[in-house]
Scaffold this active site. Structure first.
Site, PDB file in Angstrom:
ATOM      1  N   ASP A  20      -5.043  -1.677  -1.456  1.00  0.00           N
ATOM      2  CA  ASP A  20      -4.008  -0.647  -1.558  1.00  0.00           C
ATOM      3  C   ASP A  20      -4.450   0.503  -2.462  1.00  0.00           C
ATOM      4  O   ASP A  20      -5.096   0.276  -3.492  1.00  0.00           O
ATOM      5  CB  ASP A  20      -2.726  -1.276  -2.126  1.00  0.00           C
ATOM      6  CG  ASP A  20      -1.518  -0.374  -1.964  1.00  0.00           C
ATOM      7  OD1 ASP A  20      -1.574   0.571  -1.155  1.00  0.00           O
ATOM      8  OD2 ASP A  20      -0.509  -0.611  -2.654  1.00  0.00           O
ATOM      9  N   HIS A  37      -9.519   6.817   2.867  1.00  0.00           N
ATOM     10  CA  HIS A  37      -9.869   5.681   3.720  1.00  0.00           C
ATOM     11  C   HIS A  37     -11.385   5.526   3.824  1.00  0.00           C
ATOM     12  O   HIS A  37     -11.896   4.401   3.852  1.00  0.00           O
ATOM     13  CB  HIS A  37      -9.247   5.859   5.099  1.00  0.00           C
ATOM     14  CG  HIS A  37      -7.749   5.856   5.084  1.00  0.00           C
ATOM     15  ND1 HIS A  37      -7.015   4.898   4.420  1.00  0.00           N
ATOM     16  CD2 HIS A  37      -6.837   6.714   5.629  1.00  0.00           C
ATOM     17  CE1 HIS A  37      -5.725   5.141   4.569  1.00  0.00           C
ATOM     18  NE2 HIS A  37      -5.592   6.244   5.289  1.00  0.00           N
ATOM     19  N   LEU A 131     -21.035 -16.239   4.435  1.00  0.00           N
ATOM     20  CA  LEU A 131     -19.672 -15.836   4.103  1.00  0.00           C
ATOM     21  C   LEU A 131     -18.905 -15.617   5.395  1.00  0.00           C
ATOM     22  O   LEU A 131     -19.450 -15.075   6.356  1.00  0.00           O
ATOM     23  CB  LEU A 131     -19.676 -14.534   3.285  1.00  0.00           C
ATOM     24  CG  LEU A 131     -18.321 -13.847   3.050  1.00  0.00           C
ATOM     25  CD1 LEU A 131     -17.475 -14.659   2.064  1.00  0.00           C
ATOM     26  CD2 LEU A 131     -18.519 -12.418   2.531  1.00  0.00           C
TER      27      LEU A 131
END
Length: 242
Positions: A20, A37, A131
């Protein structure tokens, strides 16, 4: 036991992140929200690399919620284009670094080009073992729970268990690995809420809220969050062990 072989408190964990603050980061600098962004994508790349180095098992990032469709059409369009380009470029990094990348959420409302990129990157990275990176796009935990419950309509409800419902939830979210419950959830940007994110999986997650806006959240912040997690006692309803 050496530092290299010592098992850390966060090895193999499932860490979820609500990224956020991109828009506020850009606005504070007099830049368009799209710049935030792009900066957020760079931050995400750094945290993925940090998670892999730290031995995290699964990292789930909240990229676009079902409610984000309510944002201005131009911003949504730019985000969809950015996500598609990111899947192409970051997919190559994932292959090189042994990272498996899967996408959670609905796909029927996404642009066809983005869905194609998703299919391609999931196939290309399926062998990754270092991962498991999951990215939530057009995701709503409550909607996912409703869709999973709907699948029970034709099933024998007497056989329902938490584990079985978790499997149904994974199925509606396109999660082939049925990821374990979230151990640590991090939210940046100063807000302190879950925003319809992994509600079922976060039943016993440890929560950590950072005031840093996502583009400013770096590896040092991530490692600090892991250290904080490592110092917590997780009782899961039991009493403290003396």
């Amino acid at each position: 036991m050496t530092v290299a072989t010592e098992r850390r408190a966060w090895d193999g964990l499932h860490v979820a992140v609500i990224m956020d603050g991109n828009g506020r980061w850009a606005t504070a600098r007099g830049l368009p929200r799209s710049a935030g962004h792009h900066a957020g994508l760079k931050a995400a790349r750094a945290i993925v690399e940090a998670a892999a180095r730290a031995g995290i098992g699964t990292l789930t990032l909240y990229a676009f919620s079902a409610d984000n469709w309510q944002r201005p059409r131009r911003e949504v369009g730019a985000l969809m284009a950015l996500l598609r380009r990111a899947l192409v470029t970051e997919g190559k990094r994932c292959i090189d670094n042994g990272v498996r990348l899967t996408i959670l959420g609905r796909r029927d409302r996404l642009p066809e080009s983005l869905v194609g990129a998703i299919d391609q990157v999931e196939r290309a990275t399926v062998a990754g073992r270092r991962l498991h990176l999951r990215v939530a796009i057009d995701y709503s935990a409550r909607d996912a729970i409703v869709r999973a419950a709907a699948r029970l309509a034709a099933a024998d409800a007497t056989t329902l268990t938490r584990e079985r419902f978790g499997e149904l939830l994974a199925a509606v979210d396109h999660d082939p690995c049925e990821a374990r419950d979230v151990d640590l959830l991090i939210r940046t940007g100063g807000e302190q809420r879950l925003s319809d994110y992994l509600l079922w999986e976060c039943a016993y997650a440890e929560l950590l809220f950072s005031r840093r806006l996502w583009p400013d959240f770096g590896e040092a912040d991530f490692l600090e969050a892991l250290e904080d997690f490592g110092g917590r006692e997780r009782r899961f309803g039991k009493v403290s062990v003396a």
